[in-house]
Write a protein that holds these residues in place. Structure first.
Motif, PDB file in Angstrom:
ATOM      1  N   VAL A  76       0.842  -1.180   0.016  1.00 32.78           N
ATOM      2  CA  VAL A  76       0.128  -0.018   0.028  1.00 32.78           C
ATOM      3  C   VAL A  76       0.950   1.213  -0.008  1.00 32.78           C
ATOM      4  N   ALA A  77       1.924   1.257   0.690  1.00 35.70           N
ATOM      5  CA  ALA A  77       2.743   2.374   0.958  1.00 35.70           C
ATOM      6  C   ALA A  77       3.509   2.716  -0.307  1.00 35.70           C
ATOM      7  N   VAL A  78       3.914   1.502  -1.039  1.00 35.19           N
ATOM      8  CA  VAL A  78       4.890   1.587  -2.144  1.00 35.19           C
ATOM      9  C   VAL A  78       4.083   1.926  -3.359  1.00 35.19           C
ATOM     10  N   LEU A  79       2.913   1.388  -3.398  1.00 37.25           N
ATOM     11  CA  LEU A  79       1.795   1.981  -4.626  1.00 37.25           C
ATOM     12  C   LEU A  79       1.429   3.559  -4.614  1.00 37.25           C
ATOM     13  N   ARG A  80       1.165   3.832  -3.270  1.00 37.77           N
ATOM     14  CA  ARG A  80       0.826   5.130  -3.159  1.00 37.77           C
ATOM     15  C   ARG A  80       1.989   6.025  -3.254  1.00 37.77           C
ATOM     16  N   ALA A  81       3.203   5.783  -2.827  1.00 38.56           N
ATOM     17  CA  ALA A  81       4.480   6.573  -3.057  1.00 38.56           C
ATOM     18  C   ALA A  81       4.790   6.711  -4.696  1.00 38.56           C
ATOM     19  N   VAL A  82       4.737   5.519  -5.196  1.00 35.34           N
ATOM     20  CA  VAL A  82       5.318   5.488  -6.898  1.00 35.34           C
ATOM     21  C   VAL A  82       3.956   6.303  -7.444  1.00 35.34           C
ATOM     22  N   HIS A  83       2.766   6.081  -7.061  1.00 37.10           N
ATOM     23  CA  HIS A  83       1.515   6.822  -7.827  1.00 37.10           C
ATOM     24  C   HIS A  83       1.927   8.327  -7.636  1.00 37.10           C
ATOM     25  N   LEU A  84       2.184   8.730  -6.578  1.00 34.89           N
ATOM     26  CA  LEU A  84       2.186  10.300  -6.278  1.00 34.89           C
ATOM     27  C   LEU A  84       3.573  10.900  -6.901  1.00 34.89           C
ATOM     28  N   ARG A  85       4.603   9.973  -7.212  1.00 36.71           N
ATOM     29  CA  ARG A  85       5.818  10.400  -7.946  1.00 36.71           C
ATOM     30  C   ARG A  85       5.512  10.021  -9.314  1.00 36.71           C
ATOM     31  N   ARG A  86       4.353   9.763 -10.028  1.00 35.21           N
ATOM     32  CA  ARG A  86       3.952   9.418 -11.388  1.00 35.21           C
ATOM     33  C   ARG A  86       4.946   8.574 -11.827  1.00 35.21           C
ATOM     34  N   SER A  87       5.293   7.384 -11.245  1.00 33.41           N
ATOM     35  CA  SER A  87       6.099   6.586 -11.990  1.00 33.41           C
ATOM     36  C   SER A  87       5.351   4.973 -12.324  1.00 33.41           C
ATOM     37  N   GLN A  88       4.783   5.261 -13.619  1.00 32.89           N
ATOM     38  CA  GLN A  88       4.127   4.050 -14.001  1.00 32.89           C
ATOM     39  C   GLN A  88       4.957   2.889 -14.154  1.00 32.89           C
ATOM     40  N   TYR A  89       6.005   2.817 -14.386  1.00 36.30           N
ATOM     41  CA  TYR A  89       7.208   1.640 -14.400  1.00 36.30           C
ATOM     42  C   TYR A  89       7.017   0.995 -13.278  1.00 36.30           C
ATOM     43  N   LEU A  90       7.005   1.638 -11.916  1.00 35.67           N
ATOM     44  CA  LEU A  90       7.136   0.899 -10.832  1.00 35.67           C
ATOM     45  C   LEU A  90       5.766   0.591 -10.245  1.00 35.67           C
ATOM     46  N   TRP A  91       4.679   1.478 -10.557  1.00 34.06           N
ATOM     47  CA  TRP A  91       3.326   0.982 -10.481  1.00 34.06           C
ATOM     48  C   TRP A  91       2.886  -0.256 -11.069  1.00 34.06           C
ATOM     49  N   ASP A  92       3.307  -0.371 -12.369  1.00 33.63           N
ATOM     50  CA  ASP A  92       3.118  -1.541 -13.045  1.00 33.63           C
ATOM     51  C   ASP A  92       3.767  -2.841 -12.540  1.00 33.63           C
ATOM     52  N   HIS A  93       4.900  -2.693 -11.982  1.00 33.31           N
ATOM     53  CA  HIS A  93       5.834  -3.771 -11.351  1.00 33.31           C
ATOM     54  C   HIS A  93       5.186  -4.105 -10.017  1.00 33.31           C
ATOM     55  N   HIS A  94       4.634  -3.231  -9.137  1.00 33.61           N
ATOM     56  CA  HIS A  94       4.251  -3.524  -7.920  1.00 33.61           C
ATOM     57  C   HIS A  94       2.753  -3.826  -7.981  1.00 33.61           C
ATOM     58  N   VAL A  95       2.036  -3.751  -9.142  1.00 31.37           N
ATOM     59  CA  VAL A  95       0.570  -4.244  -8.887  1.00 31.37           C
ATOM     60  C   VAL A  95       0.650  -5.593  -8.682  1.00 31.37           C
ATOM     61  N   PRO A  96       1.392  -6.632  -9.294  1.00 30.34           N
ATOM     62  CA  PRO A  96       1.438  -8.108  -9.210  1.00 30.34           C
ATOM     63  C   PRO A  96       1.827  -8.324  -7.745  1.00 30.34           C
ATOM     64  N   ILE A  97       2.870  -7.589  -7.212  1.00 33.32           N
ATOM     65  CA  ILE A  97       3.349  -7.990  -5.925  1.00 33.32           C
ATOM     66  C   ILE A  97       2.371  -7.558  -4.771  1.00 33.32           C
ATOM     67  N   ALA A  98       1.591  -6.529  -5.097  1.00 36.91           N
ATOM     68  CA  ALA A  98       0.568  -6.063  -4.300  1.00 36.91           C
ATOM     69  C   ALA A  98      -0.778  -7.113  -4.250  1.00 36.91           C
ATOM     70  N   GLU A  99      -0.817  -7.583  -5.380  1.00 37.16           N
ATOM     71  CA  GLU A  99      -2.091  -8.686  -5.449  1.00 37.16           C
ATOM     72  C   GLU A  99      -1.610 -10.008  -4.682  1.00 37.16           C
ATOM     73  N   ARG A 100      -0.084 -10.328  -4.777  1.00 39.80           N
ATOM     74  CA  ARG A 100       0.241 -11.405  -3.975  1.00 39.80           C
ATOM     75  C   ARG A 100       0.229 -11.346  -2.563  1.00 39.80           C
ATOM     76  N   ALA A 101       0.393  -9.864  -2.213  1.00 40.40           N
ATOM     77  CA  ALA A 101       0.125  -9.521  -0.755  1.00 40.40           C
ATOM     78  C   ALA A 101      -1.270  -9.420  -0.345  1.00 40.40           C
ATOM     79  N   GLY A 102      -2.187  -9.887  -1.197  1.00 45.47           N
ATOM     80  CA  GLY A 102      -3.570  -9.826  -0.791  1.00 45.47           C
ATOM     81  C   GLY A 102      -4.454  -8.672  -1.093  1.00 45.47           C
ATOM     82  N   LEU A 103      -3.981  -7.714  -1.755  1.00 48.54           N
ATOM     83  CA  LEU A 103      -4.832  -6.863  -2.173  1.00 48.54           C
ATOM     84  C   LEU A 103      -5.590  -7.089  -3.652  1.00 48.54           C
TER      85      LEU A 103
END
Length: 181
Positions: A76-103
Motif C-alpha cells: 500500500v505504501a509503495v503503490l501510493r508513493a510511486v503513484h504520487l511520484r508518477r512512476s508508471q513503471y514502478l506502479w506496473d511492477h508493484h501491482v502483481p506484488i500487491a496482489e500477491r500480498a492480498g490486495l
C-alpha cells in the motif's frame, strides 16, 4: 518544463555484466537471475554504478524481504508513493506484488485514488500523502501510527516510503522504459 520519455541511460548490455555487476545485484537477486533479462530495466540501468547499486539493493532487500511491516502494508505504501511520484513503471511492477500480498484489483485502484476503506490501509495512504506534501507527519498522524505499529514497524514503513519515492524519481529522471521497449 521539458521532461524526457526516452532513456537517458540505457540498461547495461549483457556482454558488460561482469563479476562486479553480478555481485552488485546479489542482495536482491539469486545468481540465476543476475542478468539483464531477469533483473529488469531498473536494476540493469542502476548497475552502471555497481557500488551504489549493491548498497541500494541491500537496503531495498531489507524492505522487501525482511521488513517488520506486513507485505500488504508495504505494498500500500509503495503503490501510493510511486503513484504520487508518477512512476508508471514502478506502479506496473508493484501491482502483481500487491496482489500477491492480498490486495484486490479494487483495493489497488482505491490506493491510487486515495479512497481506501480499510482503516490501516487508509492510515498508510494518509501517511504517504502527508510525507509527500510536507516531508513530515502531524502529531495526530504520528499518534495514529503508534496505535497500529511498533517502533520498528514505523521505521520500516517510513523508510519504505522514502526508498520508493527515491526510486520513482530516479526511474523518472533516467527515463527507464518498460521491459520489451
Amino acid at each position: 518544463m521539458t521532461m524526457t520519455f526516452t532513456p537517458r541511460l540505457e540498461p547495461l548490455p549483457a556482454d558488460d555484466w561482469d563479476d562486479d555487476v553480478r555481485d552488485a545485484v546479489r542482495p536482491l537477486l539469486p545468481v540465476a537471475r543476475a542478468n539483464p533479462r531477469d533483473a529488469g530495466n531498473v536494476v540493469s540501468t542502476l548497475v552502471r554504478n555497481p557500488g551504489l547499486t549493491r548498497a541500494y539493493l541491500e537496503f531495498n532487500a531489507h524492505l522487501l524481504l525482511r521488513s517488520t511491516v506486513s507485505s500488504r502494508v508495504r505494498e500500500v505504501a509503495v503503490l501510493r508513493a510511486v503513484h504520487l511520484r508518477r512512476s508508471q513503471y514502478l506502479w506496473d511492477h508493484h501491482v502483481p506484488i500487491a496482489e500477491r500480498a492480498g490486495l484486490t484489483p479494487e483495493e489497488i485502484e482505491a490506493v491510487r485514488g486515495g479512497e481506501v476503506t480499510d482503516p490501516v490501509d487508509g492510515l498508510v495512504v494518509h501517511l504517504v500523502d502527508e510525507i509527500d506534501d510536507s516531508s513530515t507527519l502531524t502529531d495526530a498522524t504520528w499518534s495514529q501510527l503508534q496505535q497500529h505499529f511498533d517502533e520498528q514497524q514505523i521505521l520500516d514503513l517510513l523508510f519504505t516510503v522514502g526508498c520508493y519515492q527515491l526510486l520513482a524519481v530516479t526511474v523518472n529522471v533516467l527515463g527507464v522504459q518498460p521491459e520489451g521497449h
